[in-house]
Motif scaffolding. Structure first.
Motif, mmCIF file in Angstrom:
data_model
loop_
_atom_site.group_PDB
_atom_site.id
_atom_site.type_symbol
_atom_site.label_atom_id
_atom_site.label_comp_id
_atom_site.label_asym_id
_atom_site.label_seq_id
_atom_site.Cartn_x
_atom_site.Cartn_y
_atom_site.Cartn_z
ATOM 1 N N SER A 1 3.700 20.771 0.505
ATOM 2 C CA SER A 1 4.594 19.622 0.500
ATOM 3 C C SER A 1 3.781 18.345 0.393
ATOM 4 C CB SER A 1 5.433 19.584 1.779
ATOM 5 O OG SER A 1 6.271 20.708 1.859
ATOM 6 N N CYS A 2 4.400 17.336 -0.187
ATOM 7 C CA CYS A 2 3.734 16.045 -0.362
ATOM 8 C C CYS A 2 4.757 14.945 -0.109
ATOM 9 C CB CYS A 2 3.177 15.929 -1.773
ATOM 10 S SG CYS A 2 2.526 14.302 -2.188
ATOM 11 N N ALA A 3 4.335 13.948 0.622
ATOM 12 C CA ALA A 3 5.211 12.812 0.905
ATOM 13 C C ALA A 3 4.474 11.517 0.602
ATOM 14 C CB ALA A 3 5.658 12.830 2.363
ATOM 15 N N ALA A 4 5.133 10.650 -0.143
ATOM 16 C CA ALA A 4 4.597 9.323 -0.437
ATOM 17 C C ALA A 4 5.386 8.300 0.351
ATOM 18 C CB ALA A 4 4.688 9.031 -1.926
ATOM 19 N N SER A 5 4.676 7.370 0.952
ATOM 20 C CA SER A 5 5.346 6.347 1.765
ATOM 21 C C SER A 5 4.647 5.015 1.592
ATOM 22 C CB SER A 5 5.342 6.770 3.237
ATOM 23 O OG SER A 5 4.011 6.878 3.715
ATOM 24 N N GLY A 6 5.306 3.976 2.079
ATOM 25 C CA GLY A 6 4.722 2.645 1.984
ATOM 26 C C GLY A 6 5.622 1.720 1.188
ATOM 27 N N PHE A 7 4.992 0.731 0.596
ATOM 28 C CA PHE A 7 5.759 -0.285 -0.130
ATOM 29 C C PHE A 7 6.016 0.177 -1.562
ATOM 30 C CE2 PHE A 7 5.767 -3.222 3.250
ATOM 31 C CZ PHE A 7 4.543 -3.117 3.878
ATOM 32 N N ILE A 8 6.879 1.180 -1.692
ATOM 33 C CA ILE A 8 7.167 1.783 -2.983
ATOM 34 C C ILE A 8 8.412 1.167 -3.578
ATOM 35 C CG2 ILE A 8 7.759 3.911 -4.195
ATOM 36 C CD1 ILE A 8 6.205 5.430 -2.024
ATOM 37 N N PHE A 9 8.290 0.726 -4.817
ATOM 38 C CA PHE A 9 9.454 0.230 -5.548
ATOM 39 C C PHE A 9 10.112 1.376 -6.310
ATOM 40 C CE2 PHE A 9 12.208 -2.732 -7.506
ATOM 41 C CZ PHE A 9 12.304 -2.401 -8.844
ATOM 42 N N SER A 10 9.297 2.157 -6.998
ATOM 43 C CA SER A 10 9.824 3.338 -7.686
ATOM 44 C C SER A 10 8.689 4.321 -7.937
ATOM 45 C CB SER A 10 10.497 2.962 -9.003
ATOM 46 O OG SER A 10 9.549 2.498 -9.937
ATOM 47 N N VAL A 11 9.050 5.577 -8.035
ATOM 48 C CA VAL A 11 8.090 6.648 -8.316
ATOM 49 C C VAL A 11 8.372 7.196 -9.701
ATOM 50 C CG1 VAL A 11 7.306 8.950 -7.677
ATOM 51 C CG2 VAL A 11 7.734 7.241 -5.899
ATOM 52 N N ALA A 12 7.360 7.192 -10.546
ATOM 53 C CA ALA A 12 7.528 7.697 -11.912
ATOM 54 C C ALA A 12 7.331 9.205 -11.978
ATOM 55 C CB ALA A 12 6.542 6.999 -12.850
ATOM 56 N N ALA A 13 6.414 9.705 -11.184
ATOM 57 C CA ALA A 13 6.130 11.141 -11.213
ATOM 58 C C ALA A 13 5.333 11.514 -9.976
ATOM 59 C CB ALA A 13 5.344 11.525 -12.467
ATOM 60 N N MET A 14 5.470 12.775 -9.593
ATOM 61 C CA MET A 14 4.642 13.327 -8.526
ATOM 62 C C MET A 14 4.115 14.671 -9.017
ATOM 63 S SD MET A 14 6.763 12.345 -5.067
ATOM 64 C CE MET A 14 5.358 12.615 -3.963
ATOM 65 N N GLN B 1 0.845 -1.186 0.000
ATOM 66 C CA GLN B 1 0.000 0.000 0.000
ATOM 67 C C GLN B 1 0.888 1.247 0.000
ATOM 68 O OE1 GLN B 1 -2.641 1.198 -0.997
ATOM 69 N NE2 GLN B 1 -4.174 0.815 0.576
ATOM 70 N N VAL B 2 0.437 2.262 -0.697
ATOM 71 C CA VAL B 2 1.160 3.531 -0.783
ATOM 72 C C VAL B 2 0.270 4.626 -0.205
ATOM 73 C CG1 VAL B 2 2.198 5.230 -2.319
ATOM 74 C CG2 VAL B 2 2.453 2.788 -2.816
ATOM 75 N N HIS B 3 0.850 5.434 0.641
ATOM 76 C CA HIS B 3 0.121 6.538 1.261
ATOM 77 C C HIS B 3 0.714 7.857 0.808
ATOM 78 C CE1 HIS B 3 -1.900 3.727 3.975
ATOM 79 N NE2 HIS B 3 -0.737 3.140 4.111
ATOM 80 N N VAL B 4 -0.152 8.813 0.530
ATOM 81 C CA VAL B 4 0.259 10.137 0.075
ATOM 82 C C VAL B 4 -0.353 11.172 1.008
ATOM 83 C CG1 VAL B 4 0.188 11.788 -1.826
ATOM 84 C CG2 VAL B 4 0.402 9.339 -2.307
ATOM 85 N N VAL B 5 0.481 12.061 1.522
ATOM 86 C CA VAL B 5 0.011 13.061 2.482
ATOM 87 C C VAL B 5 0.504 14.436 2.063
ATOM 88 C CG1 VAL B 5 0.030 13.820 4.875
ATOM 89 C CG2 VAL B 5 0.003 11.372 4.350
ATOM 90 N N GLU B 6 -0.433 15.384 1.976
ATOM 91 C CA GLU B 6 -0.083 16.770 1.665
ATOM 92 C C GLU B 6 -0.062 17.599 2.936
ATOM 93 O OE1 GLU B 6 -3.144 15.533 -1.588
ATOM 94 O OE2 GLU B 6 -2.984 15.457 0.600
ATOM 95 N N SER B 7 0.683 18.701 2.886
ATOM 96 C CA SER B 7 0.680 19.664 3.987
ATOM 97 C C SER B 7 1.038 21.033 3.443
ATOM 98 C CB SER B 7 1.685 19.245 5.069
ATOM 99 O OG SER B 7 2.996 19.201 4.541
#
Length: 120
Positions: A21-34, A1-7
């Motif tokens: 600001s934005c942070a993505a966390s969890g079982f991430i293998f790679s991020v293509a874009a934010m 699961q991937v969680h995304v939180v803004e502030s």
């Protein structure tokens, strides 16, 4: 699961600045874009800005020259610096992360949104 939180949302006068600001966390293998989208009541969510894994940035026409999207210092984070804000920038701003998790192929993950209000 991937969680995304803004502030970082809030109230600012026209002409002022805010940084989201934005942070993505969890079982991430790679991020293509934010990226960032925004939405006002009764309207569809609209694109604001995006940065890819290769550091390529894209902006909506009405924010070019005023907003800057950049990777944060921490892994899988992104910031949106908004300057010269206008009342029409008032909206709920959402962060979208396109990521490959350890259990799924690439898909989009959204945060819960953060309110930005620009007073005249």
């Amino acid at each position: 699961q991937v969680h995304v939180v803004e502030s970082g949302g809030g109230l600012v006068q026209a002409g002022g600045s805010l940084r989201l600001s934005c942070a993505a966390s969890g079982f991430i293998f790679s991020v293509a874009a934010m990226g960032w989208y925004r939405q006002t009541p009764g309207n569809p969510r609209e694109f604001v800005a995006q940065i890819t894994h290769g550091e390529v940035t894209h902006y909506a026409d009405d924010v070019k020259g005023r907003f800057t999207v950049a990777r944060g210092d921490a892994e899988n984070t992104v910031n949106l610096l908004m300057t010269n804000l206008k009342p029409e920038d008032t909206a709920v701003y959402y962060c979208k992360t396109t990521a490959i998790s350890t259990t799924t192929s690439a898909r989009d993950y959204w945060g819960q949104g953060t309110q930005v209000t620009v007073s005249p």
